[in-house]
Every structure is written in C-alpha cells, then in structure tokens.
Design a protein around this motif. Sequence first.
Motif, PDB file in Angstrom:
ATOM      1  N   ARG A   1     -20.634  75.452  46.940  1.00  7.95           N
ATOM      2  CA  ARG A   1     -22.057  75.173  47.046  1.00  7.95           C
ATOM      3  C   ARG A   1     -22.302  73.871  46.298  1.00  7.95           C
ATOM      4  O   ARG A   1     -21.877  73.715  45.149  1.00  7.95           O
ATOM      5  N   ILE A   2     -22.996  72.954  46.924  1.00  7.13           N
ATOM      6  CA  ILE A   2     -23.267  71.650  46.345  1.00  7.13           C
ATOM      7  C   ILE A   2     -24.764  71.545  46.089  1.00  7.13           C
ATOM      8  O   ILE A   2     -25.570  71.778  46.985  1.00  7.13           O
ATOM      9  N   LEU A   3     -25.129  71.202  44.854  1.00  2.31           N
ATOM     10  CA  LEU A   3     -26.524  70.960  44.506  1.00  2.31           C
ATOM     11  C   LEU A   3     -26.627  69.623  43.787  1.00  2.31           C
ATOM     12  O   LEU A   3     -25.785  69.293  42.954  1.00  2.31           O
ATOM     13  N   VAL A   4     -27.679  68.887  44.094  1.00  5.66           N
ATOM     14  CA  VAL A   4     -27.988  67.631  43.414  1.00  5.66           C
ATOM     15  C   VAL A   4     -29.354  67.810  42.761  1.00  5.66           C
ATOM     16  O   VAL A   4     -30.316  68.193  43.435  1.00  5.66           O
ATOM     17  N   PHE A   5     -29.417  67.582  41.451  1.00  9.02           N
ATOM     18  CA  PHE A   5     -30.638  67.793  40.668  1.00  9.02           C
ATOM     19  C   PHE A   5     -31.143  66.499  40.051  1.00  9.02           C
ATOM     20  O   PHE A   5     -30.360  65.628  39.703  1.00  9.02           O
ATOM     21  N   ARG A   6     -32.464  66.435  39.854  1.00  5.44           N
ATOM     22  CA  ARG A   6     -33.055  65.430  38.974  1.00  5.44           C
ATOM     23  C   ARG A   6     -33.290  66.126  37.631  1.00  5.44           C
ATOM     24  O   ARG A   6     -33.815  67.234  37.578  1.00  5.44           O
ATOM     25  N   LEU A   7     -32.866  65.495  36.573  1.00  8.93           N
ATOM     26  CA  LEU A   7     -33.017  66.062  35.233  1.00  8.93           C
ATOM     27  C   LEU A   7     -34.130  65.327  34.485  1.00  8.93           C
ATOM     28  O   LEU A   7     -34.392  64.166  34.766  1.00  8.93           O
ATOM     29  N   PRO A   8     -34.799  65.947  33.560  1.00 10.92           N
ATOM     30  CA  PRO A   8     -34.560  67.285  33.001  1.00 10.92           C
ATOM     31  C   PRO A   8     -35.234  68.417  33.778  1.00 10.92           C
ATOM     32  O   PRO A   8     -35.078  69.576  33.437  1.00 10.92           O
ATOM     33  N   GLU A   9     -36.009  68.094  34.815  1.00  7.27           N
ATOM     34  CA  GLU A   9     -36.761  69.131  35.530  1.00  7.27           C
ATOM     35  C   GLU A   9     -35.890  70.086  36.330  1.00  7.27           C
ATOM     36  O   GLU A   9     -36.339  71.155  36.711  1.00  7.27           O
ATOM     37  N   ARG A  10     -34.648  69.688  36.601  1.00 10.00           N
ATOM     38  CA  ARG A  10     -33.730  70.424  37.475  1.00 10.00           C
ATOM     39  C   ARG A  10     -34.313  70.607  38.870  1.00 10.00           C
ATOM     40  O   ARG A  10     -34.085  71.607  39.543  1.00 10.00           O
ATOM     41  N   GLU A  11     -35.071  69.604  39.320  1.00 13.90           N
ATOM     42  CA  GLU A  11     -35.615  69.582  40.668  1.00 13.90           C
ATOM     43  C   GLU A  11     -34.467  69.346  41.645  1.00 13.90           C
ATOM     44  O   GLU A  11     -33.715  68.379  41.508  1.00 13.90           O
ATOM     45  N   VAL A  12     -34.313  70.231  42.626  1.00 11.61           N
ATOM     46  CA  VAL A  12     -33.237  70.104  43.599  1.00 11.61           C
ATOM     47  C   VAL A  12     -33.606  69.007  44.599  1.00 11.61           C
ATOM     48  O   VAL A  12     -34.638  69.074  45.253  1.00 11.61           O
ATOM     49  N   LEU A  13     -32.747  67.992  44.675  1.00 11.88           N
ATOM     50  CA  LEU A  13     -32.962  66.874  45.588  1.00 11.88           C
ATOM     51  C   LEU A  13     -32.108  66.969  46.840  1.00 11.88           C
ATOM     52  O   LEU A  13     -32.414  66.345  47.849  1.00 11.88           O
ATOM     53  N   GLY A  14     -31.021  67.724  46.762  1.00  9.84           N
ATOM     54  CA  GLY A  14     -30.139  67.884  47.902  1.00  9.84           C
ATOM     55  C   GLY A  14     -29.247  69.086  47.725  1.00  9.84           C
ATOM     56  O   GLY A  14     -28.958  69.483  46.597  1.00  9.84           O
TER      57      GLY A  14
ATOM     58  N   ASP B   1     -27.703  59.911  49.193  1.00  2.00           N
ATOM     59  CA  ASP B   1     -28.839  60.135  50.097  1.00  2.00           C
ATOM     60  C   ASP B   1     -30.119  60.413  49.301  1.00  2.00           C
ATOM     61  O   ASP B   1     -31.195  59.949  49.668  1.00  2.00           O
ATOM     62  N   ALA B   2     -29.991  61.186  48.225  1.00  2.00           N
ATOM     63  CA  ALA B   2     -31.150  61.559  47.419  1.00  2.00           C
ATOM     64  C   ALA B   2     -31.636  60.416  46.530  1.00  2.00           C
ATOM     65  O   ALA B   2     -32.837  60.242  46.328  1.00  2.00           O
ATOM     66  N   HIS B   3     -30.685  59.647  45.986  1.00  6.30           N
ATOM     67  CA  HIS B   3     -31.033  58.557  45.067  1.00  6.30           C
ATOM     68  C   HIS B   3     -29.999  57.438  45.212  1.00  6.30           C
ATOM     69  O   HIS B   3     -28.998  57.424  44.487  1.00  6.30           O
ATOM     70  N   PRO B   4     -30.220  56.519  46.142  1.00  3.55           N
ATOM     71  CA  PRO B   4     -29.261  55.422  46.325  1.00  3.55           C
ATOM     72  C   PRO B   4     -29.131  54.583  45.049  1.00  3.55           C
ATOM     73  O   PRO B   4     -30.138  54.225  44.437  1.00  3.55           O
ATOM     74  N   HIS B   5     -27.890  54.326  44.647  1.00  2.00           N
ATOM     75  CA  HIS B   5     -27.640  53.533  43.442  1.00  2.00           C
ATOM     76  C   HIS B   5     -26.179  53.088  43.445  1.00  2.00           C
ATOM     77  O   HIS B   5     -25.392  53.540  44.257  1.00  2.00           O
TER      78      HIS B   5
END
Length: 94
Positions: free
Chosen positions: A40-53, A74-78
């Motif tokens: 299972r793959i999850l991509v989070f924004r921290l510190p909120e742990r908002e799931v972006l992908g 895809d969620a945050h190009p960098h």
Amino acid sequence: MADRVAAPDAVETRRGTAWFRSHCDGRYLADLRWLGNQYRILVFRLPEREVLGEGCCTEEPRLARLRADRLMMDAHPHDCDVEGCAPWVPYSEA
C-alpha cells in the motif's frame, strides 16, 4: 546439502517490509506497507498527515518505491536533488 547463501540483494527484494521517504525537508512523506499480498502506497503532507496520493503495488520493494516516487511527483512536483529529500529507509532502521 549445504545451506543456501542469500544473494547480496536478497534483503532488498524481500516482501513484508515497510519503507518511508521524506521529501522537501520533511514536509512530505511517502509510505510503503506490505499488506500480505501487495504494498500500500500513501503520500502525505506533514504535519497534517493529509493524504495527497495513494496506490498499490504487488511487485518487489524496489518497484513499489519507484511507483511511490511517481505518486509523490504527481502530488508535489519538485527536484529531489535540490529540495532536501531523504533516501528510502526501512521502518526497522528508523
């Protein structure tokens, strides 16, 4: 019969591990968890742990990490080389 010796990359390809990678100086996290039949793959924004992908991968850890990296982009190009992204680390070593 002699004991079998594992290849040097045997740990690398073993299923059943969990991995993480922080991106952009820790502002984002990619997480891989083996669920018994797939990663299972999850991509989070921290510190909120908002799931972006999110996604799944039934392949070896190397392929699951590549897919997670694509989801992160895809969620945050960098540019990982410029923006302080860490290597993939097994949770057992964190």
